[in-house]
Design a protein around this motif. Structure first.
Motif, short mmCIF file in Angstrom:
data_model
loop_
_atom_site.label_atom_id
_atom_site.label_comp_id
_atom_site.label_asym_id
_atom_site.label_seq_id
_atom_site.Cartn_x
_atom_site.Cartn_y
_atom_site.Cartn_z
N LEU A 52 5.69 2.75 -18.12
CA LEU A 52 5.57 2.34 -17.63
C LEU A 52 5.14 1.14 -16.62
O LEU A 52 5.07 0.48 -16.02
CB LEU A 52 3.59 2.26 -18.41
CG LEU A 52 2.13 1.42 -17.48
CD1 LEU A 52 2.28 1.91 -17.14
CD2 LEU A 52 1.51 1.16 -19.33
N ALA A 53 5.94 0.43 -17.16
CA ALA A 53 6.65 -0.34 -16.49
C ALA A 53 7.46 -0.51 -15.32
O ALA A 53 6.96 -1.62 -14.05
CB ALA A 53 7.30 -1.61 -17.88
N LYS A 54 7.83 0.34 -15.19
CA LYS A 54 8.33 0.86 -14.56
C LYS A 54 7.95 1.57 -13.02
O LYS A 54 8.25 0.31 -11.69
CB LYS A 54 10.11 2.31 -14.65
CG LYS A 54 10.80 2.62 -13.28
CD LYS A 54 11.15 3.77 -14.13
CE LYS A 54 11.86 4.18 -12.42
NZ LYS A 54 12.64 5.77 -12.72
N GLU A 55 7.09 1.98 -13.12
CA GLU A 55 5.82 2.48 -12.24
C GLU A 55 5.21 1.16 -12.41
O GLU A 55 4.36 0.37 -10.67
CB GLU A 55 4.52 3.27 -13.22
CG GLU A 55 5.34 4.69 -13.25
CD GLU A 55 5.67 5.56 -11.76
OE1 GLU A 55 5.31 4.94 -10.76
OE2 GLU A 55 6.92 6.32 -12.25
N LEU A 56 4.93 -0.34 -12.36
CA LEU A 56 4.28 -0.80 -12.37
C LEU A 56 5.14 -2.19 -11.50
O LEU A 56 4.20 -2.42 -10.33
CB LEU A 56 2.96 -1.81 -13.87
CG LEU A 56 2.67 -1.32 -14.55
CD1 LEU A 56 2.65 -1.68 -16.01
CD2 LEU A 56 1.04 -1.59 -13.85
N VAL A 57 6.44 -2.14 -12.01
CA VAL A 57 7.12 -2.34 -10.83
C VAL A 57 7.16 -2.50 -10.14
O VAL A 57 7.22 -2.71 -8.74
CB VAL A 57 8.46 -2.80 -11.45
CG1 VAL A 57 9.27 -3.84 -10.36
CG2 VAL A 57 8.30 -3.89 -12.96
N ALA A 58 7.22 -0.65 -9.75
CA ALA A 58 7.36 -0.33 -8.31
C ALA A 58 6.35 -0.82 -7.38
O ALA A 58 6.33 -0.68 -5.98
CB ALA A 58 7.74 1.18 -8.06
N ALA A 59 4.90 -0.63 -7.93
CA ALA A 59 3.65 -0.38 -7.65
C ALA A 59 3.76 -2.33 -7.02
O ALA A 59 3.17 -2.72 -5.94
CB ALA A 59 2.21 0.25 -8.29
N GLU A 60 3.98 -2.73 -7.72
CA GLU A 60 3.96 -3.76 -7.10
C GLU A 60 4.72 -4.38 -5.90
O GLU A 60 4.58 -5.54 -4.83
CB GLU A 60 3.74 -5.32 -8.23
CG GLU A 60 3.87 -6.82 -8.58
CD GLU A 60 3.42 -7.58 -9.32
OE1 GLU A 60 4.81 -8.76 -9.02
OE2 GLU A 60 3.15 -7.09 -10.14
N SER A 61 6.25 -3.97 -6.19
CA SER A 61 6.83 -3.83 -5.35
C SER A 61 6.21 -3.74 -3.72
O SER A 61 6.53 -4.09 -2.59
CB SER A 61 8.14 -3.57 -5.50
OG SER A 61 8.67 -4.25 -6.35
N ARG A 62 5.97 -2.45 -3.60
CA ARG A 62 5.14 -2.03 -2.37
C ARG A 62 4.10 -3.03 -1.86
O ARG A 62 3.64 -2.97 -1.01
CB ARG A 62 4.93 -0.12 -2.34
CG ARG A 62 5.88 1.11 -3.25
CD ARG A 62 5.13 2.02 -3.13
NE ARG A 62 6.97 2.41 -3.65
CZ ARG A 62 6.53 4.01 -3.93
NH1 ARG A 62 5.37 4.42 -3.92
NH2 ARG A 62 7.59 4.87 -4.19
N ARG A 63 2.96 -3.12 -2.89
CA ARG A 63 1.92 -3.77 -2.30
C ARG A 63 1.95 -4.98 -1.81
O ARG A 63 1.37 -5.55 -1.49
CB ARG A 63 0.68 -3.72 -4.23
CG ARG A 63 -0.70 -4.06 -3.97
CD ARG A 63 -1.10 -3.08 -4.08
NE ARG A 63 -1.02 -4.91 -5.99
CZ ARG A 63 -0.47 -4.53 -6.90
NH1 ARG A 63 0.18 -2.68 -7.68
NH2 ARG A 63 0.39 -5.32 -8.31
N ARG A 64 3.57 -6.02 -2.36
CA ARG A 64 3.62 -7.20 -2.02
C ARG A 64 4.27 -7.36 -0.26
O ARG A 64 5.72 -7.06 -0.50
CB ARG A 64 4.46 -8.15 -2.82
CG ARG A 64 5.02 -9.23 -2.73
CD ARG A 64 6.35 -9.97 -3.74
NE ARG A 64 5.57 -9.91 -5.26
CZ ARG A 64 5.91 -10.18 -6.00
NH1 ARG A 64 8.08 -10.13 -5.56
NH2 ARG A 64 5.82 -9.80 -7.13
N ASP A 65 3.66 -7.33 0.65
CA ASP A 65 4.39 -8.34 1.71
C ASP A 65 3.79 -9.48 1.55
O ASP A 65 3.60 -10.30 0.53
CB ASP A 65 3.20 -8.03 2.61
CG ASP A 65 2.95 -6.69 2.49
OD1 ASP A 65 3.65 -5.70 2.55
OD2 ASP A 65 1.24 -6.09 2.45
N VAL A 66 4.96 -9.74 2.44
CA VAL A 66 5.54 -11.34 2.51
C VAL A 66 4.35 -11.60 3.62
O VAL A 66 4.20 -11.91 5.05
CB VAL A 66 7.17 -11.49 3.62
CG1 VAL A 66 7.27 -13.42 3.29
CG2 VAL A 66 8.30 -10.77 2.64
N VAL A 67 3.63 -13.17 3.30
CA VAL A 67 2.94 -13.55 3.97
C VAL A 67 3.04 -15.29 4.32
O VAL A 67 3.60 -15.82 3.95
CB VAL A 67 1.71 -13.23 2.66
CG1 VAL A 67 0.86 -13.93 3.77
CG2 VAL A 67 1.16 -12.33 2.22
#
Length: 787
Positions: A100-115
Motif C-alpha cells: 500500500l505504501a508503494k502505491e501511495l508514494v507513486a500516486a503522490e509523486s504523480r500528483r505532485r507538480d512543481v508549483v
C-alpha cells in the motif's frame, strides 16, 4: 512572454484532475482487506462509519489517498484489526502495508507538480524594503490563502486578475517611496505642554475640563483617564504631522500612588480612530520623581498625531482637583521629525550620483542590469534587460522625462513573474541561487542578502559546513524576528488572536494590554527555545515562561510588576508551563464565550501531535452550549459519543480537550464555569477578577477536567497531560519537522516525505531534541535542496 509565464504559473497552481492511477484494487491488497477488513467495514452500517468495500482505489484524489493512508497507519500501528478479531501475523501485515505504501508514494509523486510559489504579502513587503532600502507600508495587497496551515504554500498562492491589479498599484507605492517627492518634508520640532493646548481659533482647549477631568499643576496637567478620553487632549497644540518617523519625549510622574502607574500612547489619526490609529506602547511611570519617556514611531499617513492615556486607573469626569486615586502628571512634550533620510536611501542606491537632466538610455541600461539580478534573486542573461529597456525607450519617445520613463521600466520589473514568484529550477537539485532564496525566505521572509548571494555565485552554499554557518548567522540576525512572527504566528494561530472578542459580561477583565501580553509571552518563549537550542519538550512542559505584571496577575503569579517582560521561573504549584497553558493558545482555541474540548482537542492533535482528525460526518450536528449553565460540556459530549460514527474520533479528540477545560476562553484558570444564569450564585471577592468594570456574571457548575486517553492513561490534572506529551518527544519532533518543512519548502508534506521526516527526527534525537538543531537538520537534509 511575461503574460505566458503568469498563465503557466496560474495553471500550475490548479489542483490535479488527471486520470485514474488505478483501475482496480491491486492484487496485493485484495486478500488482506477481504480477510481482515471487509467483514466489519462494509454494508449499510460499517464499523466506525468507515466502509472499505466502497472505498475508491483511484489514488489520484487527495481525499481517497487520505483514507487509504488512514488504513495504512492503523494496520501498521497494530490498531486494526482490533484485538478481539482474528489478527494476521506480522509478516502478512507488513506485506500489506509495504504494498500500500508503494502505491501511495507513486500516486503522490504523480500528483505532485512543481508549483511556482508567489511571494505572500509579508514577503513582498519585506522584499521591496530590502531591495530598495526603504521604509514603507504597502497597502491594498490581498490576503493570502492558507494551505496546510501556512501562507507560504505555492498551491494556495495563485494570481488572479484582481491580485495583478493590486500589484500594479503596489508598485506605484513602492516607487513613490524610492524616488520621494519633489522636496524634502518640513522637519518639525514641536515643543508643547498640555496647558498650552489651543483650538484652530487659538482658544484654550482644555479650560472647561480643568478641575473636572484634569488637574492643573505648575508643570502641566494630571490625567486620570484610562477609558474615555476627550478628543481635545490628542492634538498636542494642533500637531498634525506628515507621514514619517518621529521621536517623542514626555516628562511624566505618577501621582497619588506608591507604585508605578502605566501610561499608554497611541499614534495616527487618534481623533476619528481611522484604520491608521495604532498603539505606540505601554510605559511604566514611577511615582514621585520626574522621568522622561522616549518613543519612536512611524506615522503611515499625513495628518497624524499622538495621544496619551492612563491604563488601569479609575476615570473621573467632575472632581479632578480632589480625586484621590492614582494618575499621571504630564509636563513638557517634544515631538520631532520626520527623521527619515532625505533623499530616500533607495533613490541614492538606485541612481547613484546620476544627473537626471543629462541621463539617457545607456544610464537606464546600467541601472536595470544592476537591479535585475537582485530583484530576480539570480544572475540574468545578457539580453534579459532588453525588454525592460524597450519600455523605457518607448516612454521617452512619448515625451516622458528620464525619471518618469525609468519608473515605467521599474514598474514592469516589480510586476514580473521573475520578481513575484520564487522560481526554483532543477531536476534533482534546485539552483544555488534558488537555494539561497529558499533559505532566506525560510528564516527571514525576505530576499537573500549579499553574503548569501555571493556564496550562491561561487557554489559554496551547498557545502554542509557553510549551510551551518549561514543558518547560525541568519538566526542571530534581527531579521529572524520575521521567522518568529510568521512561522509561530501560523503554527500556533497567533495571528487569530483578534478573531474573537470575549464576552464583556463573562470576562470583564479582558483588555488590550492582556491581549498584547498574551502574544508577547508566546513569541518570547518560542525565541528562547530557538535561541538556546532547548529541547522541543519545553513546548509542552516547561518550568519557565516570559511574563509582565499584567499577564502574571492574570495567571495568579506574584512578584512580577510593571509592563516589561522578563523570564520567570514558574512556581511549583502553578498549572502553567508550555504552550498549551499560555493564554494566547487558550484564547485562539476558544470562541470568546465558552470553551469546547472538541475544538481544543482537535487543535492539539493537528498542531502539536500532527495527527489531524477527519471531518465529522455530514449528518452529525454540532454541540451547542447550554447557556443556562444546567449541563456541562462533558455531559453533552457523553451523549454525543453514543453516536457510533462519532465515537472513534472522539476517543482521540476529547481527552486532550478536557485536559485544558480548567482554562477559560481568555486563558484564566477556573474551578467552575461562568454563567449569566440568574439562578447561579454571585462570585465572592476572591473569585472576582480585578477590573473596574461591573462584574455581572455568576458562578456556574464545577469544571471536570479529568479524562482517559485512548491507551488507558488517566488525566486528573493538566500536568498529567503535559507529562504524557513530554514522554513522546519523537512525535513532537515529527510534527514540528513537518510544519517547518511545509513552511520552508512551500508545499504540502505528504506520505512520500515520511522517510525524510524520520531521518530529520533521528538527527534531532541525537541532539537531544534541540529546536535549533531541528532547523539545522531540515536545512542539511537533501529534501531542502530538491525542487
Amino acid at each position: 512572454m511575461k503574460l505566458q509565464m503568469i498563465i503557466v504559473a496560474v495553471v500550475a497552481a490548479l489542483p490535479y484532475t488527471g486520470a485514474s492511477l488505478r483501475a482496480e484494487t491491486p492484487a496485493e491488497w485484495t486478500g488482506f482487506t477481504e480477510a481482515h477488513c471487509v467483514g466489519c467495514h462494509s454494508g449499510e452500517s460499517p464499523e466506525g462509519g468507515f466502509s472499505i468495500d466502497r472505498l475508491d482505489v483511484d489514488l489520484a484524489g487527495e481525499e481517497t489517498a487520505r483514507r487509504w493512508i488512514r488504513v495504512h497507519d492503523r494496520v501498521a500501528a497494530g490498531e486494526m484489526p482490533p484485538a478481539d478479531e482474528p489478527r494476521p501475523d506480522s509478516a502478512e501485515s507488513a506485506a500489506f502495508t509495504a504494498a500500500l505504501a508503494k502505491e501511495l508514494v507513486a500516486a503522490e509523486s504523480r500528483r505532485r507538480d512543481v508549483v511556482l510559489r508567489r511571494l505572500n504579502r509579508h514577503e513582498y513587503q519585506n522584499t521591496v524594503r530590502d531591495l530598495f532600502q526603504i521604509q514603507i507600508t504597502v497597502n491594498g495587497l490581498p490576503d493570502d490563502a492558507s494551505t496546510d496551515g501556512f501562507d507560504t504554500v505555492g498551491e494556495g498562492l495563485a494570481v488572479s486578475a484582481e491580485a495583478m491589479a493590486a500589484y500594479l498599484e503596489a508598485a506605484d507605492q513602492v516607487l513613490d517611496a524610492v524616488f520621494g517627492g519633489g522636496a524634502p518634508p518640513e522637519r518639525i520640532r514641536h515643543e508643547t505642554n498640555l496647558l498650552e493646548q489651543v483650538d484652530w481659533r487659538g482658544r484654550p482647549q482644555l479650560d472647561k475640563q480643568i478641575g473636572k477631568m484634569f488637574r492643573r499643576t505648575d508643570d502641566g496637567l494630571v490625567i486620570f483617564q484610562s477609558g474615555y478620553c476627550p478628543t481635545n487632549l490628542v492634538n498636542f497644540a494642533r500637531l498634525r504631522a506628515p507621514a514619517g518617523t518621529y521621536r517623542g519625549t514626555m516628562r511624566v510622574r505618577a501621582v497619588q500612588s506608591d507604585k508605578p502607574v502605566t501610561l499608554r500612547i497611541y499614534g495616527g489619526d487618534t481623533i476619528v480612530n481611522r484604520s491608521e490609529r495604532h498603539l505606540v506602547g505601554y510605559y511604566d511611570v514611577s511615582p514621585g520623581q520626574w522621568t522622561t519617556i522616549e518613543f519612536t514611531d512611524r506615522l503611515v499617513e499625513d495628518g497624524g498625531t499622538f495621544q496619551p492615556k492612563c491604563y488601569g486607573t479609575r476615570d473621573t469626569r467632575k472632581d479632578a482637583d480632589t480625586w484621590p486615586e492614582p494618575g499621571i502628571e504630564i509636563g513638557d512634550i517634544v515631538i520631532e521629525g520626520p527623521l527619515d533620510e532625505w533623499p530616500p536611501p533607495g533613490r541614492a542606491q538606485l541612481l547613484g550620483d546620476l544627473d537626471l537632466e543629462t541621463a539617457g538610455r545607456d544610464d537606464a541600461r546600467e541601472i536595470l542590469q544592476r537591479l535585475l539580478p537582485r530583484a530576480f534573486r539570480r544572475p540574468i542573461e545578457p539580453t534579459e534587460a532588453d525588454a525592460y529597456l524597450q519600455l523605457f525607450s518607448s516612454a521617452v519617445a512619448d515625451g516622458r522625462t528620464f525619471e518618469s520613463a525609468l519608473r515605467v521600466s521599474l514598474k514592469a520589473v516589480l510586476c514580473s513573474p521573475d520578481f513575484l514568484f520564487l522560481n526554483e529550477p532543477g531536476t534533482s537539485q534546485i539552483s544555488p541561487h534558488a537555494l539561497a532564496a529558499r533559505l532566506s525566505y525560510f528564516l527571514w521572509s525576505t530576499m537573500p542578502d549579499d553574503e548569501l548571494t555571493d556564496l550562491a555565485d561561487d557554489g559554496a552554499l551547498r557545502q554542509g559546513d557553510v549551510l551551518v554557518q549561514q543558518v547560525e548567522r541568519m538566526l542571530a540576525s534581527p531579521r529572524a524576528s520575521a521567522f518568529i512572527k510568521n512561522f509561530a504566528g501560523q503554527w500556533l494561530d497567533l495571528r487569530e488572536i483578534n478573531f474573537t472578542e470575549p464576552d464583556a459580561n463573562l470576562y470583564p477583565e479582558f483588555d488590550e494590554l492582556l491581549r498584547l501580553s498574551m502574544v508577547e509571552e508566546t513569541e518570547r518563549f518560542f525565541d528562547e527555545i530557538l535561541d538556546n537550542d532547548l529541547s522541543l519538550v519545553n513546548f509542552v512542559d516547561s518550568q519557565f515562561s516570559f511574563l509582565n505584571g499584567r499577564l502574571a496577575s492574570h495567571y495568579g503569579i506574584e512578584g512580577v510588576e510593571g509592563q516589561a517582560f522578563r523570564k520567570v521561573q514558574l512556581p511549583p504549584d502553578s498549572p502553567r508551563g508550555g504552550l498549551l497553558t499560555q493564554a494566547s493558545v487558550l484564547k485562539v482555541t476558544a470562541n470568546g464565550t465558552y470553551t469546547s474540548p472538541v475544538l481544543r482537542g482537535a487543535w492539539i492533535l493537528e498542531n502539536i501531535l500532527g495527527q489531524p482528525t477527519p471531518p465529522p460526518p455530514d449528518n452529525v450536528g454540532s454541540i451547542e452550549p447550554d447557556i443556562r449553565g444546567a449541563t456541562t460540556i462533558g455531559e453533552q459530549l457523553a451523549k454525543h459519543r453514543d453516536i457510533e460514527s462519532c465515537a472513534a474520533c472522539h476517543r482521540q479528540i476529547d481527552p486532550p480537550g478536557f485536559a485544558l477545560e480548567c482554562f477559560d476562553p481568555i486563558g484564566g484558570y477556573r474551578d467552575a464555569y461562568r454563567t449569566m444564569s440568574p439562578d447561579a450564585r454571585r462570585p465572592n471577592r476572591k473569585q472576582a477578577p480585578f477590573t473596574y468594570a461591573w462584574v455581572r456574571y455568576r458562578i456556574g457548575l464545577p469544571v471536570d477536567a479529568t479524562a482517559v486517553m485512548p491507551d488507558g492513561q488517566t488525566i486528573h490534572h493538566v500536568d498529567d497531560f503535559k507529562r504524557i506529551l513530554a514522554a513522546n518527544p519523537d512525535q513532537l519532533a515529527r510534527n514540528l519537522a513537518g510544519k517547518l518543512m511545509t513552511y520552508a519548502l512551500g508545499r504540502k508534506i505528504g506520505f512520500a516525505d515520511r522517510r525524510s521526516v524520520e531521518d530529520i527526527v533521528g538527527q534531532t534525537r541525537r541532539q537531544d531534541y534541540g529546536f535549533r538543531s531541528l532547523i539545522h537538520a531540515i536545512v542539511q537534509h537533501p529534501t531542502f535542496q530538491e525542487p
